[in-house]
Design a protein around this motif. Sequence first.
Motif, PDB file in Angstrom:
ATOM      1  N   LEU A  61      39.560   7.019  -1.690  1.00  0.00           N
ATOM      2  CA  LEU A  61      38.471   6.281  -1.036  1.00  0.00           C
ATOM      3  C   LEU A  61      38.031   6.960   0.261  1.00  0.00           C
ATOM      4  CD1 LEU A  61      39.610   2.591  -1.589  1.00  0.00           C
ATOM      5  CD2 LEU A  61      37.674   3.748  -2.634  1.00  0.00           C
ATOM      6  N   LEU A  62      38.995   7.390   1.059  1.00  0.00           N
ATOM      7  CA  LEU A  62      38.633   8.062   2.311  1.00  0.00           C
ATOM      8  C   LEU A  62      37.946   9.397   2.048  1.00  0.00           C
ATOM      9  CD1 LEU A  62      41.759   7.249   4.493  1.00  0.00           C
ATOM     10  CD2 LEU A  62      39.457   6.303   4.708  1.00  0.00           C
ATOM     11  N   ALA A  63      38.441  10.142   1.061  1.00  0.00           N
ATOM     12  CA  ALA A  63      37.801  11.418   0.728  1.00  0.00           C
ATOM     13  C   ALA A  63      36.386  11.191   0.190  1.00  0.00           C
ATOM     14  CB  ALA A  63      38.641  12.161  -0.306  1.00  0.00           C
ATOM     15  N   ALA A  64      36.203  10.150  -0.612  1.00  0.00           N
ATOM     16  CA  ALA A  64      34.873   9.854  -1.152  1.00  0.00           C
ATOM     17  C   ALA A  64      33.912   9.461  -0.038  1.00  0.00           C
ATOM     18  CB  ALA A  64      34.962   8.736  -2.191  1.00  0.00           C
ATOM     19  N   MET A  65      34.392   8.671   0.898  1.00  0.00           N
ATOM     20  CA  MET A  65      33.515   8.292   2.012  1.00  0.00           C
ATOM     21  C   MET A  65      33.163   9.511   2.871  1.00  0.00           C
ATOM     22  SD  MET A  65      34.907   4.579   3.205  1.00  0.00           S
ATOM     23  CE  MET A  65      33.649   4.431   4.442  1.00  0.00           C
ATOM     24  N   GLY A  66      34.158  10.355   3.118  1.00  0.00           N
ATOM     25  CA  GLY A  66      33.888  11.574   3.887  1.00  0.00           C
ATOM     26  C   GLY A  66      32.908  12.481   3.174  1.00  0.00           C
ATOM     27  N   ALA A  79      30.679  11.558   0.930  1.00  0.00           N
ATOM     28  CA  ALA A  79      29.364  10.910   0.933  1.00  0.00           C
ATOM     29  C   ALA A  79      28.675  11.089   2.283  1.00  0.00           C
ATOM     30  CB  ALA A  79      29.513   9.425   0.605  1.00  0.00           C
ATOM     31  N   LEU A  80      29.426  10.948   3.362  1.00  0.00           N
ATOM     32  CA  LEU A  80      28.832  11.152   4.690  1.00  0.00           C
ATOM     33  C   LEU A  80      28.410  12.611   4.885  1.00  0.00           C
ATOM     34  CD1 LEU A  80      31.192   8.937   6.867  1.00  0.00           C
ATOM     35  CD2 LEU A  80      28.773   8.524   6.356  1.00  0.00           C
ATOM     36  N   LEU A  81      29.227  13.534   4.400  1.00  0.00           N
ATOM     37  CA  LEU A  81      28.888  14.957   4.520  1.00  0.00           C
ATOM     38  C   LEU A  81      27.622  15.283   3.732  1.00  0.00           C
ATOM     39  CD1 LEU A  81      29.760  17.807   5.522  1.00  0.00           C
ATOM     40  CD2 LEU A  81      30.943  18.035   3.322  1.00  0.00           C
ATOM     41  N   ILE A  82      27.548  14.817   2.500  1.00  0.00           N
ATOM     42  CA  ILE A  82      26.350  15.071   1.683  1.00  0.00           C
ATOM     43  C   ILE A  82      25.140  14.398   2.309  1.00  0.00           C
ATOM     44  CG2 ILE A  82      25.267  14.617  -0.550  1.00  0.00           C
ATOM     45  CD1 ILE A  82      28.052  14.963  -1.827  1.00  0.00           C
ATOM     46  N   GLY A  83      25.321  13.168   2.784  1.00  0.00           N
ATOM     47  CA  GLY A  83      24.221  12.457   3.434  1.00  0.00           C
ATOM     48  C   GLY A  83      23.713  13.175   4.671  1.00  0.00           C
ATOM     49  N   LYS A  84      24.640  13.750   5.441  1.00  0.00           N
ATOM     50  CA  LYS A  84      24.247  14.494   6.640  1.00  0.00           C
ATOM     51  C   LYS A  84      23.511  15.779   6.259  1.00  0.00           C
ATOM     52  CE  LYS A  84      26.110  16.289  10.949  1.00  0.00           C
ATOM     53  NZ  LYS A  84      27.329  16.491  11.747  1.00  0.00           N
ATOM     54  N   MET A  85      23.977  16.444   5.184  1.00  0.00           N
ATOM     55  CA  MET A  85      23.349  17.700   4.752  1.00  0.00           C
ATOM     56  C   MET A  85      21.930  17.475   4.252  1.00  0.00           C
ATOM     57  SD  MET A  85      26.586  19.543   2.844  1.00  0.00           S
ATOM     58  CE  MET A  85      25.551  20.707   2.006  1.00  0.00           C
ATOM     59  N   ILE A  86      21.689  16.361   3.564  1.00  0.00           N
ATOM     60  CA  ILE A  86      20.341  16.111   3.034  1.00  0.00           C
ATOM     61  C   ILE A  86      19.556  15.128   3.908  1.00  0.00           C
ATOM     62  CG2 ILE A  86      20.970  16.654   0.657  1.00  0.00           C
ATOM     63  CD1 ILE A  86      21.161  13.685   0.077  1.00  0.00           C
ATOM     64  N   ALA A  87      20.145  14.746   5.036  1.00  0.00           N
ATOM     65  CA  ALA A  87      19.504  13.844   6.017  1.00  0.00           C
ATOM     66  C   ALA A  87      19.158  12.494   5.405  1.00  0.00           C
ATOM     67  CB  ALA A  87      18.275  14.502   6.636  1.00  0.00           C
ATOM     68  N   ILE A 121      25.047   9.865  -4.649  1.00  0.00           N
ATOM     69  CA  ILE A 121      25.505  11.085  -5.332  1.00  0.00           C
ATOM     70  C   ILE A 121      27.012  11.010  -5.601  1.00  0.00           C
ATOM     71  CG2 ILE A 121      25.865  13.572  -5.023  1.00  0.00           C
ATOM     72  CD1 ILE A 121      23.117  13.607  -3.557  1.00  0.00           C
ATOM     73  N   VAL A 122      27.777  10.581  -4.605  1.00  0.00           N
ATOM     74  CA  VAL A 122      29.231  10.461  -4.791  1.00  0.00           C
ATOM     75  C   VAL A 122      29.538   9.376  -5.827  1.00  0.00           C
ATOM     76  CG1 VAL A 122      31.397   9.830  -3.658  1.00  0.00           C
ATOM     77  CG2 VAL A 122      29.812  11.380  -2.532  1.00  0.00           C
ATOM     78  N   GLY A 123      28.802   8.282  -5.795  1.00  0.00           N
ATOM     79  CA  GLY A 123      28.967   7.237  -6.816  1.00  0.00           C
ATOM     80  C   GLY A 123      28.669   7.767  -8.208  1.00  0.00           C
ATOM     81  N   GLY A 124      27.638   8.596  -8.302  1.00  0.00           N
ATOM     82  CA  GLY A 124      27.310   9.220  -9.586  1.00  0.00           C
ATOM     83  C   GLY A 124      28.418  10.143 -10.072  1.00  0.00           C
TER      84      GLY A 124
END
Length: 115
Positions: A59-64, A66-74, A82-85
């Motif tokens: 769960l912590l890795a998935a949240m991290g 997701a936040l990293l991908i979200g930051k990269m694509i703003a 994407i992580v849920g997918g």
Amino acid sequence: MGLIDAINETNTKAVHMSERYVKESYTFHRLKIFKEITVSISLVFKLVVIGGFGLIATLLAAMGLALLIGKMIANYPLGFLIVGGLFMVVSIIAYLFRRHFNDMVVKKLSKPFFN
């Protein structure tokens, strides 16, 4: 009378030996059941402990991630989608291979159970 006494003595010995066999068999099976129960409880305990920590780490890795991908694509919500997918794809693959998991579990548990 000697023959009857010999037969009687042989029958008495046979009864004592069969009683001893039943008692020893009972003791053996009690110990065997105890061993199987302790192995099963130990397996469940290890599964709960290791699985719990694994779930928290996932769960912590998935949240991290997701936040990293979200930051990269703003776009943070899209990062979580994407992580849920990714988890959905992994779930579908696990569902497709569920029979292989069953076979693996049966093979793994049959060795200690039948030995």
